[in-house]
Design a protein around this motif. Structure first.
Motif, PDB file in Angstrom:
ATOM      1  N   GLY A 263       0.695  -1.447   0.041  1.00  0.00           N
ATOM      2  CA  GLY A 263      -0.374  -0.188  -0.184  1.00  0.00           C
ATOM      3  C   GLY A 263       0.591   0.973   0.044  1.00  0.00           C
ATOM      4  N   GLU A 264       2.371   1.281   0.463  1.00  0.00           N
ATOM      5  CA  GLU A 264       3.091   2.566   1.360  1.00  0.00           C
ATOM      6  C   GLU A 264       3.279   2.687  -0.678  1.00  0.00           C
ATOM      7  OE1 GLU A 264       3.797   1.824   5.440  1.00  0.00           O
ATOM      8  OE2 GLU A 264       5.397   0.872   3.739  1.00  0.00           O
ATOM      9  N   GLN A 265       4.063   1.494  -1.430  1.00  0.00           N
ATOM     10  CA  GLN A 265       4.092   2.066  -2.378  1.00  0.00           C
ATOM     11  C   GLN A 265       3.708   1.977  -3.459  1.00  0.00           C
ATOM     12  OE1 GLN A 265       6.439  -1.244  -3.966  1.00  0.00           O
ATOM     13  NE2 GLN A 265       7.712  -2.631  -2.326  1.00  0.00           N
ATOM     14  N   GLN A 266       2.133   1.756  -3.386  1.00  0.00           N
ATOM     15  CA  GLN A 266       1.291   2.189  -4.302  1.00  0.00           C
ATOM     16  C   GLN A 266       1.220   3.868  -3.943  1.00  0.00           C
ATOM     17  OE1 GLN A 266      -0.374   2.109  -7.203  1.00  0.00           O
ATOM     18  NE2 GLN A 266      -0.729   0.223  -6.701  1.00  0.00           N
ATOM     19  N   MET A 267       1.326   4.062  -3.117  1.00  0.00           N
ATOM     20  CA  MET A 267       0.465   5.706  -3.080  1.00  0.00           C
ATOM     21  C   MET A 267       2.032   6.663  -3.034  1.00  0.00           C
ATOM     22  SD  MET A 267      -1.213   6.249  -0.322  1.00  0.00           S
ATOM     23  CE  MET A 267      -2.643   5.023   0.961  1.00  0.00           C
ATOM     24  N   LEU A 268       3.018   6.095  -2.825  1.00  0.00           N
ATOM     25  CA  LEU A 268       4.556   6.332  -3.541  1.00  0.00           C
ATOM     26  C   LEU A 268       4.747   6.601  -5.038  1.00  0.00           C
ATOM     27  CD1 LEU A 268       7.390   8.045  -3.320  1.00  0.00           C
ATOM     28  CD2 LEU A 268       7.857   5.598  -2.483  1.00  0.00           C
ATOM     29  N   THR A 269       3.948   5.538  -5.241  1.00  0.00           N
ATOM     30  CA  THR A 269       4.168   5.732  -6.970  1.00  0.00           C
ATOM     31  C   THR A 269       3.282   6.716  -7.515  1.00  0.00           C
ATOM     32  OG1 THR A 269       4.623   2.971  -6.908  1.00  0.00           O
ATOM     33  CG2 THR A 269       4.278   4.263  -9.016  1.00  0.00           C
ATOM     34  N   ILE A 270       1.719   6.990  -7.300  1.00  0.00           N
ATOM     35  CA  ILE A 270       1.046   7.555  -7.563  1.00  0.00           C
ATOM     36  C   ILE A 270       1.340   9.204  -7.064  1.00  0.00           C
ATOM     37  CG2 ILE A 270      -1.446   8.691  -6.591  1.00  0.00           C
ATOM     38  CD1 ILE A 270      -2.453   5.929  -6.581  1.00  0.00           C
ATOM     39  N   ALA A 271       2.797   9.342  -6.082  1.00  0.00           N
ATOM     40  CA  ALA A 271       2.810  10.511  -5.625  1.00  0.00           C
ATOM     41  C   ALA A 271       4.030  10.804  -6.271  1.00  0.00           C
ATOM     42  CB  ALA A 271       3.513  10.895  -3.463  1.00  0.00           C
ATOM     43  N   ARG A 272       4.667   9.888  -6.324  1.00  0.00           N
ATOM     44  CA  ARG A 272       5.669  10.207  -7.807  1.00  0.00           C
ATOM     45  C   ARG A 272       5.353  10.508  -8.816  1.00  0.00           C
ATOM     46  NH1 ARG A 272      10.079   5.922  -9.148  1.00  0.00           N
ATOM     47  NH2 ARG A 272       8.105   4.970 -10.390  1.00  0.00           N
ATOM     48  N   THR A 273       4.274  10.142  -9.348  1.00  0.00           N
ATOM     49  CA  THR A 273       4.254  10.727 -10.930  1.00  0.00           C
ATOM     50  C   THR A 273       3.752  11.548 -10.861  1.00  0.00           C
ATOM     51  OG1 THR A 273       3.297   8.855 -10.728  1.00  0.00           O
ATOM     52  CG2 THR A 273       2.470   9.859 -12.679  1.00  0.00           C
ATOM     53  N   LEU A 274       3.085  12.463  -9.705  1.00  0.00           N
ATOM     54  CA  LEU A 274       2.276  13.178  -9.372  1.00  0.00           C
ATOM     55  C   LEU A 274       3.433  14.937  -9.512  1.00  0.00           C
ATOM     56  CD1 LEU A 274      -0.451  13.198  -7.443  1.00  0.00           C
ATOM     57  CD2 LEU A 274      -0.479  13.691  -9.096  1.00  0.00           C
ATOM     58  N   MET A 275       4.717  13.994  -8.858  1.00  0.00           N
ATOM     59  CA  MET A 275       5.538  15.433  -8.495  1.00  0.00           C
ATOM     60  C   MET A 275       5.653  15.751 -10.174  1.00  0.00           C
ATOM     61  SD  MET A 275       7.080  16.179  -5.716  1.00  0.00           S
ATOM     62  CE  MET A 275       8.570  16.199  -6.040  1.00  0.00           C
ATOM     63  N   GLY A 276       5.853  14.889 -11.174  1.00  0.00           N
ATOM     64  CA  GLY A 276       6.521  14.661 -13.053  1.00  0.00           C
ATOM     65  C   GLY A 276       4.895  16.525 -13.005  1.00  0.00           C
ATOM     66  N   ASN A 277       4.031  16.962 -12.417  1.00  0.00           N
ATOM     67  CA  ASN A 277       3.842  17.757 -12.782  1.00  0.00           C
ATOM     68  C   ASN A 277       2.185  16.981 -14.274  1.00  0.00           C
ATOM     69  OD1 ASN A 277       3.114  20.088 -10.984  1.00  0.00           O
ATOM     70  ND2 ASN A 277       5.235  19.547 -10.751  1.00  0.00           N
ATOM     71  N   PRO A 278       1.630  15.765 -14.189  1.00  0.00           N
ATOM     72  CA  PRO A 278       0.844  15.432 -15.398  1.00  0.00           C
ATOM     73  C   PRO A 278      -0.085  16.205 -15.608  1.00  0.00           C
ATOM     74  CG  PRO A 278       0.901  14.430 -13.787  1.00  0.00           C
ATOM     75  CD  PRO A 278       1.802  15.093 -12.998  1.00  0.00           C
ATOM     76  N   SER A 279      -0.549  16.375 -16.960  1.00  0.00           N
ATOM     77  CA  SER A 279      -1.719  16.472 -17.548  1.00  0.00           C
ATOM     78  C   SER A 279      -2.975  16.336 -16.290  1.00  0.00           C
ATOM     79  CB  SER A 279      -1.886  17.176 -19.389  1.00  0.00           C
ATOM     80  OG  SER A 279      -1.000  17.910 -19.208  1.00  0.00           O
ATOM     81  N   GLY A 280      -2.810  14.650 -16.420  1.00  0.00           N
ATOM     82  CA  GLY A 280      -3.209  13.816 -15.995  1.00  0.00           C
ATOM     83  C   GLY A 280      -2.746  12.587 -16.145  1.00  0.00           C
ATOM     84  N   LEU A 281      -3.734  11.748 -15.306  1.00  0.00           N
ATOM     85  CA  LEU A 281      -2.927  10.208 -14.874  1.00  0.00           C
ATOM     86  C   LEU A 281      -3.742   8.913 -14.977  1.00  0.00           C
ATOM     87  CD1 LEU A 281      -2.885  10.691 -10.291  1.00  0.00           C
ATOM     88  CD2 LEU A 281      -0.875  10.875 -12.216  1.00  0.00           C
ATOM     89  N   LEU A 282      -2.774   8.134 -15.824  1.00  0.00           N
ATOM     90  CA  LEU A 282      -3.365   6.533 -16.081  1.00  0.00           C
ATOM     91  C   LEU A 282      -2.993   5.431 -14.457  1.00  0.00           C
ATOM     92  CD1 LEU A 282      -1.783   6.632 -19.632  1.00  0.00           C
ATOM     93  CD2 LEU A 282      -4.384   7.686 -18.551  1.00  0.00           C
ATOM     94  N   LEU A 283      -4.182   5.656 -13.985  1.00  0.00           N
ATOM     95  CA  LEU A 283      -3.921   4.243 -13.205  1.00  0.00           C
ATOM     96  C   LEU A 283      -4.300   3.203 -13.096  1.00  0.00           C
ATOM     97  CD1 LEU A 283      -5.397   6.357 -10.212  1.00  0.00           C
ATOM     98  CD2 LEU A 283      -2.880   6.710 -10.727  1.00  0.00           C
ATOM     99  N   ASP A 284      -3.078   2.136 -13.158  1.00  0.00           N
ATOM    100  CA  ASP A 284      -3.537   0.488 -13.121  1.00  0.00           C
ATOM    101  C   ASP A 284      -4.071  -0.019 -12.204  1.00  0.00           C
ATOM    102  OD1 ASP A 284      -4.457  -1.627 -14.317  1.00  0.00           O
ATOM    103  OD2 ASP A 284      -2.215  -1.721 -15.541  1.00  0.00           O
TER     104      ASP A 284
END
Ligand SMILES: Nc1ncnc2c1ncn2[C@@H]1O[C@H](COP(=O)(O)OP(=O)(O)OP(=O)(O)O)[C@@H](O)[C@H]1O
Ligand SMILES: [Mg+2]
Length: 238
Positions: free
Chosen positions: A142-163
Motif C-alpha cells: 500500500g505504501e508503495q502504491q501511494m509512493l508511485t502515485i505521489a511520485r507521478t504527481l511530482m512530474g506535474n502531469p496533465s492527467g493520470l493513467l492509473l492501473d
C-alpha cells in the motif's frame, strides 16, 4: 469544467507478438474528469493504458495527448506531453529513500505546471511523511502504491493513467486510496482509472468505459452503468 481532451485513442489495434489483444479500441478522456475503464480479468484494460502511454504501441489507429497525435512516440515523450502513467507493477526505486524517489521525479508539466511540490505531495499523502527516510524497497504494498502515485504527481502531469491502484491491497488501504482519488477528483485532476471492481469506482468516477475481449462494449456515465444490470452481468465480474 474544461472540455479539453486529455487523452484519446481512435481505432487502435495492439498485438503482443502474433496475438491481437486490442481490436479497434476508441475512447476519450475529458480533462477534469475521472473516467473508469472497467472489464474482467484479461479484458485489455492494462494493454489500453500501456498503448496510450507508449509502452505497447498500437499497430493501427491514433493516440492523442491534449489533441496532439502521439503514435510512434516513445514512453518518455508521451510522459513529457503530460501523461502520468502509474503501471500495475508499482515501480519504486528500492535502493532510494521515499524522499529521493519523489525528488528524482520532480519536474514541471508540459504547460509549465508546477503545482505539485514536495510539500504539496506530503500534504496529500501524510502517510509518506514519517517514511521519508525509509528505502523504497522496505515499504508495504500500500505504501508503495501511494509512493508511485505521489511520485507521478511530482512530474506535474496533465492527467493520470492509473492501473488498478487497489489491487492486492488490504481493505483499509483500498479505502485510503479511494479517499485520495476522490480528493484528486475534487481538485479537478484528470484520471483514467483501470479497474476490475466497479464498486470501487462508483463514488470516484463520473464516466465509465467497459472493455471486453479487447473491444469497447459500453460507454456512459457511471450512474447509468450502476443501473444497467444486463451490461454488468455480461461484462463485469460482480
Ligand atoms: N506480454 C504479454 N504477452 C502476451 N499476451 C499478453 C501479455 N500481456 C497480456 N497479455 C494478454 O492480453 C490480454 C489482455 O491483458 P491485459 O493485461 O490488458 O488485461 P487486463 O484487463 O488488464 O486484465 P487484469 O484485470 O488481469 O489486469 C490477456 O488475454 C492477456 O493474457
Ligand atoms: Mg491489468
Amino acid at each position: 469544467m474544461s472540455t479539453r481532451e486529455f487523452v484519446a485513442a481512435e481505432g487502435i489495434d495492439v498485438f503482443y507478438g502474433t496475438s491481437q489483444i486490442l481490436f479497434g479500441v476508441s475512447l476519450a478522456v475529458a480533462e477534469g474528469q475521472t473516467t473508469a475503464l472497467l472489464g474482467r480479468n484479461g479484458a485489455g484494460k492494462s494493454t489500453t493504458l500501456k498503448a496510450i502511454a507508449g509502452v505497447a504501441p498500437p499497430s493501427r489507429g491514433v493516440i492523442r495527448v491534449l489533441g496532439k497525435a502521439m503514435q510512434g512516440e516513445k514512453p518518455h515523450r508521451i510522459a513529457r506531453a503530460g501523461v502520468g502513467f502509474v503501471p500495475e507493477d508499482r515501480q519504486v526505486f528500492p535502493e532510494h529513500s521515499v524522499e529521493d524517489n519523489l525528488l528524482i521525479a520532480a519536474k514541471k508539466g508540459p504547460d509549465g505546471q508546477d503545482y505539485w511540490t514536495l510539500a504539496r505531495v506530503y500534504e496529500m499523502f501524510p502517510l509518506l511523511v514519517p517514511l521519508k527516510a525509509r528505502m523504497g524497497g522496505n515499504l508495504s504494498g500500500g505504501e508503495q502504491q501511494m509512493l508511485t502515485i505521489a511520485r507521478t504527481l511530482m512530474g506535474n502531469p496533465s492527467g493520470l493513467l492509473l492501473d488498478e491502484p487497489s489491487e492486492g491491497l488490504a481493505p483499509v488501504i483500498v479505502e485510503r486510496i479511494g479517499e485520495l482519488l476522490r480528493t484528486l477528483r475534487d481538485m479537478g485532476v484528470t484520471v483514467l482509472l483501470a479497474e476490475q471492481n466497479m464498486h470501487f469506482c462508483l463514488d470516484i468516477a463520473s464516466h465509465a468505459i467497459v472493455i471486453d475481449k479487447g473491444q469497447i462494449v459500453y460507454r456512459d456515465t457511471i450512474e447509468a452503468l450502476r443501473n444497467d444490470e444486463a451490461v454488468k452481468s455480461r461484462y463485469l465480474a460482480l
